[in-house]
Scaffold this active site. Sequence first.
Site, mmCIF file in Angstrom:
data_model
loop_
_atom_site.group_PDB
_atom_site.id
_atom_site.type_symbol
_atom_site.label_atom_id
_atom_site.label_comp_id
_atom_site.label_asym_id
_atom_site.label_seq_id
_atom_site.Cartn_x
_atom_site.Cartn_y
_atom_site.Cartn_z
ATOM 1 N N ARG A 107 -12.596 -9.076 -13.710
ATOM 2 C CA ARG A 107 -11.994 -8.972 -12.367
ATOM 3 C C ARG A 107 -12.290 -10.284 -11.671
ATOM 4 O O ARG A 107 -13.449 -10.579 -11.365
ATOM 5 C CB ARG A 107 -12.557 -7.784 -11.594
ATOM 6 C CG ARG A 107 -12.141 -7.818 -10.135
ATOM 7 C CD ARG A 107 -12.328 -6.512 -9.417
ATOM 8 N NE ARG A 107 -11.316 -5.548 -9.823
ATOM 9 C CZ ARG A 107 -11.043 -4.424 -9.166
ATOM 10 N NH1 ARG A 107 -11.721 -4.104 -8.088
ATOM 11 N NH2 ARG A 107 -10.115 -3.608 -9.607
ATOM 12 N N HIS A 134 -2.506 -6.691 -11.311
ATOM 13 C CA HIS A 134 -3.430 -5.588 -11.617
ATOM 14 C C HIS A 134 -2.773 -4.695 -12.678
ATOM 15 O O HIS A 134 -2.397 -3.550 -12.410
ATOM 16 C CB HIS A 134 -3.721 -4.818 -10.333
ATOM 17 C CG HIS A 134 -4.938 -3.939 -10.406
ATOM 18 N ND1 HIS A 134 -5.764 -3.872 -11.512
ATOM 19 C CD2 HIS A 134 -5.476 -3.082 -9.480
ATOM 20 C CE1 HIS A 134 -6.754 -3.015 -11.258
ATOM 21 N NE2 HIS A 134 -6.598 -2.530 -10.046
ATOM 22 N N GLN A 137 -3.901 -1.009 -13.581
ATOM 23 C CA GLN A 137 -3.545 -0.047 -12.536
ATOM 24 C C GLN A 137 -2.140 0.491 -12.740
ATOM 25 O O GLN A 137 -1.899 1.696 -12.637
ATOM 26 C CB GLN A 137 -3.652 -0.731 -11.163
ATOM 27 C CG GLN A 137 -3.311 0.185 -10.008
ATOM 28 C CD GLN A 137 -4.349 1.281 -9.833
ATOM 29 O OE1 GLN A 137 -5.534 0.994 -9.723
ATOM 30 N NE2 GLN A 137 -3.925 2.538 -9.813
ATOM 31 N N ASP A 225 -0.405 0.131 -0.670
ATOM 32 C CA ASP A 225 -1.738 -0.393 -0.979
ATOM 33 C C ASP A 225 -2.299 -0.939 0.338
ATOM 34 O O ASP A 225 -1.583 -1.038 1.338
ATOM 35 C CB ASP A 225 -1.621 -1.494 -2.056
ATOM 36 C CG ASP A 225 -2.981 -2.005 -2.552
ATOM 37 O OD1 ASP A 225 -4.018 -1.368 -2.245
ATOM 38 O OD2 ASP A 225 -3.011 -3.050 -3.228
ATOM 39 N N CYS A 264 -3.249 2.874 -5.251
ATOM 40 C CA CYS A 264 -4.259 2.537 -6.257
ATOM 41 C C CYS A 264 -5.675 2.841 -5.775
ATOM 42 O O CYS A 264 -6.580 2.972 -6.597
ATOM 43 C CB CYS A 264 -4.124 1.071 -6.656
ATOM 44 S SG CYS A 264 -4.491 -0.088 -5.324
ATOM 45 N N ARG A 292 -6.818 6.003 -14.797
ATOM 46 C CA ARG A 292 -7.349 4.686 -15.168
ATOM 47 C C ARG A 292 -8.148 4.818 -16.476
ATOM 48 O O ARG A 292 -8.089 3.948 -17.335
ATOM 49 C CB ARG A 292 -8.245 4.133 -14.051
ATOM 50 C CG ARG A 292 -7.512 3.792 -12.749
ATOM 51 C CD ARG A 292 -6.559 2.625 -12.914
ATOM 52 N NE ARG A 292 -7.253 1.422 -13.343
ATOM 53 C CZ ARG A 292 -7.938 0.603 -12.532
ATOM 54 N NH1 ARG A 292 -7.978 0.824 -11.233
ATOM 55 N NH2 ARG A 292 -8.567 -0.476 -13.015
#
Length: 306
Positions: A107, A134, A137, A225, A264, A292
């Site tokens: 990340r 991402h 996700q 988001d 997310c 996930r």
Amino acid sequence: MRHFLDLDLIAPADLRSILDEAHRMKKARLGQPKGMADKDASLQGHILAMIFEKSSTRTRVSFDVAMRQMGGSAVILDTHTSQLGRGETIADTSRVLSRMVDAIMLRANSHKSLLEMAKWASVPVINGLTDRSHPCQIMADLQTLEESGLALKGARIAWVGDGNNVLNSFIDAASAFEYSLIAACPNGFKPDAKTVENARTKGARIEITDDANIAALSADCVVTDTWVSMGDENVSQRMQAFAPYQVNEELMAKANARAIFLHCLPAHRGDEVTNAVMDGANSLVFAEAENRIHAQKAILRWCLEK
Ligand code: CP
Ligand code: NVA
């Protein structure tokens, strides 16, 4: 070697098989205690290193749990407590970790760091979120939509809010899964033009508007988001620009009757989404979070397949 860096870099057939595998793996262990290994323990003896340059709850726990359930394990590093924080290069870190573990998840603050990690790695590198994208996700999101009964081909997905990393990955996967994507973002916060152009070249149906009502109209799924992603500045300017982009019951009423709500997470209740929508009957945000684990298991297997 198979890196999982971005969804537009992976063959559509491979993305399809990862998603099929995610569904299969989830079903195969329904009702089991979460700490119990999968019957086939398909990554027995494998170690994943995870490096976090930014905070995480879901990515950290879901990858760790995924590795344990597959019979492997994970080592978790961050910039503060590893030598990365004292200036050791990504290139050297990548070569060292490649000698010690079977795969690396990063990340990163900057997408460049992810590409640098992959360039020097002799084991698969997985994108666990960057400022650009991402992808893990979005695989979990697509799994969630499919298991709710929605066929992705021809589905109308509405994105409302910031043209950010999560949206970029939705755009990257649009041609592979053949959904149409309409994104409502205020001026100054539209998605990356090159990302949109690249997707359209591959045949993706992407529309960009600044009107949340137009995006939500007849949508099968509404996604949003946070208005302030990790690393974003100008918070007050953002809060002002995004105020008309809240996903609330009035906006959801424009969408199809059974339109699904996704986020997310982490959510900022009262900003980008109201409690009524987050906790409403059509919100699948917690299944999305759980997925996930399943999606990343399939991604790990794809990366490590011999
Ligand atoms: N959605 C997501 O990636 O959450 P975390 O930041 O908690 O990992
Ligand atoms: N867009 C958000 C996603 C967090 C999972 C961020 O980058 O902070």
